[in-house]
Design a protein around this motif. Structure first.
Motif, PDB file in Angstrom:
ATOM      1  N   SER A 190       0.889  -1.221  -0.074  1.00 21.93           N
ATOM      2  CA  SER A 190      -0.090   0.154   0.099  1.00 21.93           C
ATOM      3  C   SER A 190       0.868   1.312  -0.102  1.00 21.93           C
ATOM      4  N   THR A 191       0.379   2.408  -0.372  1.00 21.60           N
ATOM      5  CA  THR A 191       1.039   3.765  -0.322  1.00 21.60           C
ATOM      6  C   THR A 191       1.487   3.879   1.115  1.00 21.60           C
ATOM      7  N   LEU A 226       4.602   1.597   1.819  1.00 21.49           N
ATOM      8  CA  LEU A 226       5.703   2.096   1.032  1.00 21.49           C
ATOM      9  C   LEU A 226       6.495   3.227   1.737  1.00 21.49           C
ATOM     10  N   THR A 227       5.593   4.084   2.057  1.00 13.63           N
ATOM     11  CA  THR A 227       6.094   5.445   2.928  1.00 13.63           C
ATOM     12  C   THR A 227       6.839   4.854   4.018  1.00 13.63           C
ATOM     13  N   THR A 254      -1.999   6.529 -10.012  1.00  8.66           N
ATOM     14  CA  THR A 254      -2.088   5.482  -9.643  1.00  8.66           C
ATOM     15  C   THR A 254      -0.689   4.647  -9.245  1.00  8.66           C
ATOM     16  N   SER A 255       0.296   5.406  -8.991  1.00  7.56           N
ATOM     17  CA  SER A 255       1.753   4.822  -8.751  1.00  7.56           C
ATOM     18  C   SER A 255       1.527   4.310  -7.454  1.00  7.56           C
ATOM     19  N   GLY A 256       0.690   5.098  -6.520  1.00  6.28           N
ATOM     20  CA  GLY A 256       0.864   4.470  -5.324  1.00  6.28           C
ATOM     21  C   GLY A 256       1.963   5.136  -4.127  1.00  6.28           C
ATOM     22  N   ILE A 257       2.723   6.232  -4.912  1.00  6.48           N
ATOM     23  CA  ILE A 257       3.692   6.645  -4.298  1.00  6.48           C
ATOM     24  C   ILE A 257       3.607   7.850  -3.950  1.00  6.48           C
ATOM     25  N   ASP A 258       3.394   8.207  -2.281  1.00  7.25           N
ATOM     26  CA  ASP A 258       3.193   9.280  -1.980  1.00  7.25           C
ATOM     27  C   ASP A 258       4.512  10.178  -1.747  1.00  7.25           C
ATOM     28  N   TRP A 259       5.032  10.510  -2.970  1.00  6.18           N
ATOM     29  CA  TRP A 259       6.508  11.240  -2.891  1.00  6.18           C
ATOM     30  C   TRP A 259       6.497  12.409  -2.227  1.00  6.18           C
TER      31      TRP A 259
END
Length: 150
Positions: A4-5, A8-9, A40-45
């Motif tokens: 999940s986002t 990943l974070t 929709t990358s799922g990356i909370d950059w």
């Protein structure tokens, strides 16, 4: 692999935090995030770049990401962190002149957006249509690399 986002974070928070605890003496970055322009990358950059254990923001500008560099630049500037284009490149089948033009254009764009650095992929001697290598066998592209600076 599925994540999940939030996972990943949390991974970035955990690993960069551990690296700092181990006494890292080099600036810590998340490793060149790419495709941030994909909703929709799922990356909370933004959350990853804002981590207190991340010293600088870095992106890869393959696949249309160059047009997103300004968003990264603006955000990272707002949180007081430098940013770099950690990786970009083109395969040799584009031809030496075209690759040189693409590299010059990328350098101009990222430095105009305030990047602290730009890193092409890849210095090497391989000559093959699918290779990204830049070296003496691709003289125009190598000259563009040498000229890539703010």
């Amino acid at each position: 692999i599925s994540y999940s986002t939030g996972e990943l974070t949390a991974f970035y928070a955990r690993t960069t935090g551990l690296w700092k605890q181990l006494g890292a003496t080099v600036p810590v970055n998340p490793g060149g995030l790419g495709y941030l322009n994909e909703p929709t990358s799922g990356i909370d950059w933004k959350a990853i770049f804002a981590l207190p254990t991340v010293d600088l923001c870095d992106i890869k500008t393959y696949g249309g990401m160059l047009s997103f560099a300004g968003s990264v630049a603006g955000y990272c500037t707002s949180i007081g962190k430098p940013w770099i284009d950690e990786e970009f490149g083109w395969q040799q089948w584009d031809g030496d002149a075209q690759r040189a033009a693409e590299l010059r254009s990328t350098c101009l764009t990222v430095f105009a957006e305030g990047s602290s650095g730009a890193n092409f992929w890849n210095l090497g001697y391989q000559v093959a249509p699918s290779s990204y290598d830049v070296g003496p066998e691709t003289p125009a592209t190598l000259a563009a690399v040498r000229a890539c600076r703010p």
